[in-house]
Design an enzyme around this catalytic site. Structure first.
Site, PDB file in Angstrom:
ATOM      1  N   ASN A 113       0.926  -1.394  -0.310  1.00 61.86           N
ATOM      2  CA  ASN A 113      -0.544  -0.070   0.468  1.00 61.86           C
ATOM      3  C   ASN A 113       1.071   1.308   0.099  1.00 61.86           C
ATOM      4  O   ASN A 113       0.568   1.772  -0.627  1.00 61.86           O
ATOM      5  CB  ASN A 113      -0.482  -0.225   1.246  1.00 61.86           C
ATOM      6  CG  ASN A 113      -1.700   1.086   1.357  1.00 61.86           C
ATOM      7  OD1 ASN A 113      -2.234   1.481   0.946  1.00 61.86           O
ATOM      8  ND2 ASN A 113      -1.046   1.992   2.564  1.00 61.86           N
TER       9      ASN A 113
ATOM     10  N   SER B 288      -5.005   3.378  -8.341  1.00 65.25           N
ATOM     11  CA  SER B 288      -5.504   4.819  -8.606  1.00 65.25           C
ATOM     12  C   SER B 288      -6.287   5.060  -8.940  1.00 65.25           C
ATOM     13  O   SER B 288      -6.291   4.346  -9.927  1.00 65.25           O
ATOM     14  CB  SER B 288      -4.446   5.239  -8.136  1.00 65.25           C
ATOM     15  OG  SER B 288      -5.495   6.952  -7.965  1.00 65.25           O
TER      16      SER B 288
ATOM     17  N   TYR C 199       2.860   9.298 -11.913  1.00 65.86           N
ATOM     18  CA  TYR C 199       2.227   8.888 -10.734  1.00 65.86           C
ATOM     19  C   TYR C 199       1.035   7.627 -10.892  1.00 65.86           C
ATOM     20  O   TYR C 199       0.739   6.218 -10.803  1.00 65.86           O
ATOM     21  CB  TYR C 199       1.695  10.244  -9.766  1.00 65.86           C
ATOM     22  CG  TYR C 199       0.320   8.669  -8.557  1.00 65.86           C
ATOM     23  CD1 TYR C 199       0.720   8.701  -6.762  1.00 65.86           C
ATOM     24  CD2 TYR C 199      -0.774   8.806  -8.678  1.00 65.86           C
ATOM     25  CE1 TYR C 199       0.165   8.424  -6.660  1.00 65.86           C
ATOM     26  CE2 TYR C 199      -2.079   8.688  -8.161  1.00 65.86           C
ATOM     27  CZ  TYR C 199      -1.120   7.965  -6.697  1.00 65.86           C
ATOM     28  OH  TYR C 199      -2.443   8.238  -5.811  1.00 65.86           O
TER      29      TYR C 199
ATOM     30  N   SER D 261       2.986   4.690 -12.893  1.00 68.80           N
ATOM     31  CA  SER D 261       2.492   3.612 -11.088  1.00 68.80           C
ATOM     32  C   SER D 261       1.577   2.858 -10.839  1.00 68.80           C
ATOM     33  O   SER D 261       2.230   1.725 -10.961  1.00 68.80           O
ATOM     34  CB  SER D 261       3.958   4.606 -10.578  1.00 68.80           C
ATOM     35  OG  SER D 261       2.371   5.118  -9.509  1.00 68.80           O
ATOM     36  N   LYS D 262       0.870   3.870 -11.504  1.00 61.26           N
ATOM     37  CA  LYS D 262      -0.446   3.385 -10.898  1.00 61.26           C
ATOM     38  C   LYS D 262      -1.227   1.706 -11.504  1.00 61.26           C
ATOM     39  O   LYS D 262      -1.819   0.848 -11.267  1.00 61.26           O
ATOM     40  CB  LYS D 262      -1.327   4.381 -10.156  1.00 61.26           C
ATOM     41  CG  LYS D 262      -1.161   5.068  -8.947  1.00 61.26           C
ATOM     42  CD  LYS D 262      -1.198   4.338  -7.871  1.00 61.26           C
ATOM     43  CE  LYS D 262      -0.269   5.012  -7.023  1.00 61.26           C
ATOM     44  NZ  LYS D 262      -0.480   3.618  -5.445  1.00 61.26           N
TER      45      LYS D 262
ATOM     46  N   ILE E 228      -9.267  10.006  -1.189  1.00 60.93           N
ATOM     47  CA  ILE E 228      -9.120   9.521   0.130  1.00 60.93           C
ATOM     48  C   ILE E 228      -8.701  10.796   1.398  1.00 60.93           C
ATOM     49  O   ILE E 228      -7.875  11.139   0.601  1.00 60.93           O
ATOM     50  CB  ILE E 228      -8.990   8.121   0.582  1.00 60.93           C
ATOM     51  CG1 ILE E 228      -9.322   7.465  -0.944  1.00 60.93           C
ATOM     52  CG2 ILE E 228      -8.963   8.047   1.794  1.00 60.93           C
ATOM     53  CD1 ILE E 228     -10.548   6.931  -0.331  1.00 60.93           C
TER      54      ILE E 228
HETATM   55  N1  LIG Z   1      -4.732   9.686  -0.344  1.00 68.61           N
HETATM   56  C1  LIG Z   1      -6.156   9.544  -1.678  1.00 68.61           C
HETATM   57  O1  LIG Z   1      -6.307  10.911  -2.396  1.00 68.61           O
HETATM   58  C2  LIG Z   1      -5.216   7.984  -2.664  1.00 68.61           C
HETATM   59  C3  LIG Z   1      -5.980   7.604  -3.948  1.00 68.61           C
HETATM   60  C4  LIG Z   1      -5.594   6.695  -4.388  1.00 68.61           C
HETATM   61  C5  LIG Z   1      -4.629   6.001  -4.636  1.00 68.61           C
HETATM   62  N2  LIG Z   1      -3.650   6.413  -2.912  1.00 68.61           N
HETATM   63  C6  LIG Z   1      -2.581   5.348  -2.911  1.00 68.61           C
HETATM   64  O2  LIG Z   1      -3.394   5.197  -1.644  1.00 68.61           O
HETATM   65  C7  LIG Z   1      -1.710   4.420  -0.969  1.00 68.61           C
HETATM   66  C8  LIG Z   1      -1.520   4.720   0.859  1.00 68.61           C
HETATM   67  O3  LIG Z   1      -1.735   6.912   0.699  1.00 68.61           O
HETATM   68  P1  LIG Z   1      -1.848   7.704   1.729  1.00 68.61           P
HETATM   69  O4  LIG Z   1      -3.627   8.317   0.263  1.00 68.61           O
HETATM   70  O5  LIG Z   1      -2.508   6.499   3.056  1.00 68.61           O
HETATM   71  O6  LIG Z   1      -0.803   8.866   2.116  1.00 68.61           O
HETATM   72  P2  LIG Z   1      -0.718   8.945   3.902  1.00 68.61           P
HETATM   73  O7  LIG Z   1       0.504   9.497   3.027  1.00 68.61           O
HETATM   74  O8  LIG Z   1      -1.757   9.209   4.070  1.00 68.61           O
HETATM   75  O9  LIG Z   1      -0.053   7.369   3.407  1.00 68.61           O
HETATM   76  C9  LIG Z   1       1.516   6.394   3.398  1.00 68.61           C
HETATM   77  C10 LIG Z   1       2.758   5.603   3.964  1.00 68.61           C
HETATM   78  O10 LIG Z   1       3.267   5.387   3.024  1.00 68.61           O
HETATM   79  C11 LIG Z   1       4.843   5.184   3.947  1.00 68.61           C
HETATM   80  N3  LIG Z   1       6.082   5.606   2.923  1.00 68.61           N
HETATM   81  C12 LIG Z   1       5.670   6.850   1.705  1.00 68.61           C
HETATM   82  N4  LIG Z   1       6.997   5.829   0.964  1.00 68.61           N
HETATM   83  C13 LIG Z   1       7.283   4.813   1.298  1.00 68.61           C
HETATM   84  C14 LIG Z   1       8.410   3.805   1.224  1.00 68.61           C
HETATM   85  N5  LIG Z   1       9.520   4.334   0.590  1.00 68.61           N
HETATM   86  N6  LIG Z   1       8.541   2.988   2.298  1.00 68.61           N
HETATM   87  C15 LIG Z   1       7.907   2.766   2.849  1.00 68.61           C
HETATM   88  N7  LIG Z   1       6.576   3.515   3.186  1.00 68.61           N
HETATM   89  C16 LIG Z   1       6.734   5.044   2.434  1.00 68.61           C
HETATM   90  C17 LIG Z   1       4.487   6.819   4.259  1.00 68.61           C
HETATM   91  O11 LIG Z   1       5.190   6.889   5.221  1.00 68.61           O
HETATM   92  C18 LIG Z   1       3.161   7.029   4.876  1.00 68.61           C
HETATM   93  O12 LIG Z   1       3.230   5.937   6.533  1.00 68.61           O
HETATM   94  C19 LIG Z   1      -1.215   4.754  -1.794  1.00 68.61           C
HETATM   95  O13 LIG Z   1      -0.127   4.081  -2.625  1.00 68.61           O
HETATM   96  C20 LIG Z   1      -1.553   5.964  -2.837  1.00 68.61           C
HETATM   97  O14 LIG Z   1      -1.108   6.161  -3.758  1.00 68.61           O
HETATM   98  C21 LIG Z   1      -4.004   7.742  -2.300  1.00 68.61           C
END
Ligand SMILES: NC(=O)c1ccc[n+]([C@@H]2O[C@H](COP(=O)([O-])OP(=O)(O)OC[C@H]3O[C@@H](n4cnc5c(N)ncnc54)[C@H](O)[C@@H]3O)[C@@H](O)[C@H]2O)c1
Length: 260
Positions: free
Chosen positions: A90, A142, A157, A160-161, A190
């Site tokens: 994730n 995503s 991004y 990658s997705k 989110i």
């Molecule tokens: N928030 C959104 O709107 C959204 C939408 C679609 C997809 N996503 C995806 O959801 C996933 C989680 O994101 P989120 O929104 O919860 O963000 P977030 O920033 O709240 O949490 C992401 C976590 O990943 C950790 N992280 C980042 N790089 C890292 C690395 N190299 N090694 C280990 N840990 C690492 C960060 O420290 C953080 O704790 C991501 O893959 C993101 O692309 C998020």
């Protein structure tokens, strides 16, 4: 008896947002959860909150883009708990958001290495353990790259997705013989902390923005962005035997945002 009693879950990006909510949910459902994140201290409050509710959590500091660190992380979890049943790949970043013309090659690498190579490593090093008894892998992709392309500047991004989706489907077929399911979740907006890892180059972006008016609001089903807890419920479903015949598929969780 809870759905995930006796299971061990390995969750990357577990200290924040979607990973945090999923860690808490899977622990509530009985799993022991390994909290994988770049900084050990960031995951402490998640561990505390799980333990206060009677669950078991273990923090492992790891940069998911580094092969050795990932391999050692699995070793630590298996040393502690003997196995891995559920992997939630994730962790991810938005990274630098800029026109292709202005995006530095090293910024491209940073996003691809974290999100795509990191997912490959998370799945790769799980296989030796999971192939013994099967399990469930869930990858956070995503709507970007899979269904929508309107977020200008997010070429690395989005690449990658959609890459994660292709990789997840390849993995589903390859790992089916070991009774390992692999599914991909595609969230819309989110409410998390991903903004801290988002670096838009506003001035450069102005030149590529196309003036399009979207309908008022971006979330047809609800008036607000999704909550990490709503995504965690989907992760739970895919982690459990409730989804025993589902593999190699992407599931959109976006309140129809990507259909606009
Ligand atoms: N928030 C959104 O709107 C959204 C939408 C679609 C997809 N996503 C995806 O959801 C996933 C989680 O994101 P989120 O929104 O919860 O963000 P977030 O920033 O709240 O949490 C992401 C976590 O990943 C950790 N992280 C980042 N790089 C890292 C690395 N190299 N090694 C280990 N840990 C690492 C960060 O420290 C953080 O704790 C991501 O893959 C993101 O692309 C998020």
């Amino acid at each position: 008896m809870s759905q995930l009693d006796g299971k061990v879950a390995f969750i990357t990006g577990a200290s924040s947002g979607i990973g945090r909510a999923a860690a808490i949910k899977l622990a509530q459902e009985g799993a022991k959860v390994a909290l994988i994140d770049v900084k050990e201290e960031n995951a402490r409050d998640v561990k505390e909150s799980i333990e206060e509710s009677g669950g078991s959590a273990l923090i492992v500091e790891c940069d998911i883009a580094k092969p050795k660190e990932m391999e050692q992380s699995y070793q630590k979890v298996v040393d502690a708990w003997g196995k891995v049943d559920i992997v939630f790949a994730n962790a991810g970043i938005n990274g630098v958001i800029a026109p292709i013309e202005d995006l530095a090659p090293e910024d491209w690498d940073e996003t691809i290495n974290t999100n795509l190579k990191g997912t490959f490593l998370t799945v790769k090093y799980a296989i030796p353990y999971m192939k013994k008894h099967g399990g469930s892998i869930i990858i956070t992709s995503s709507i970007n790259g899979n269904r929508i392309y309107k977020n200008f500047g997010m070429s690395a991004y989005s690449t990658s997705k959609i890459g994660q989706t292709g990789f997840g489907k390849m993995a589903a077929l390859e790992l089916a013989q070991y009774k390992i399911k692999v599914n991909i979740i595609c969230p819309g907006a989110i409410e998390t902390n991903i903004g801290k890892n988002t670096f838009p180059q506003e001035d450069e972006l102005e030149k590529i923005k196309i003036p399009v008016e979207y309908p008022e609001g971006n979330q047809p089903l609800e008036e607000h962005a999704g909550k990490p807890e709503q995504v965690a419920d989907l992760v739970f479903f895919l982690a459990s035997d409730l989804s025993s015949h589902i593999t190699g598929t992407e599931v959109y969780i976006d309140g129809a945002e990507s259909l606009l």
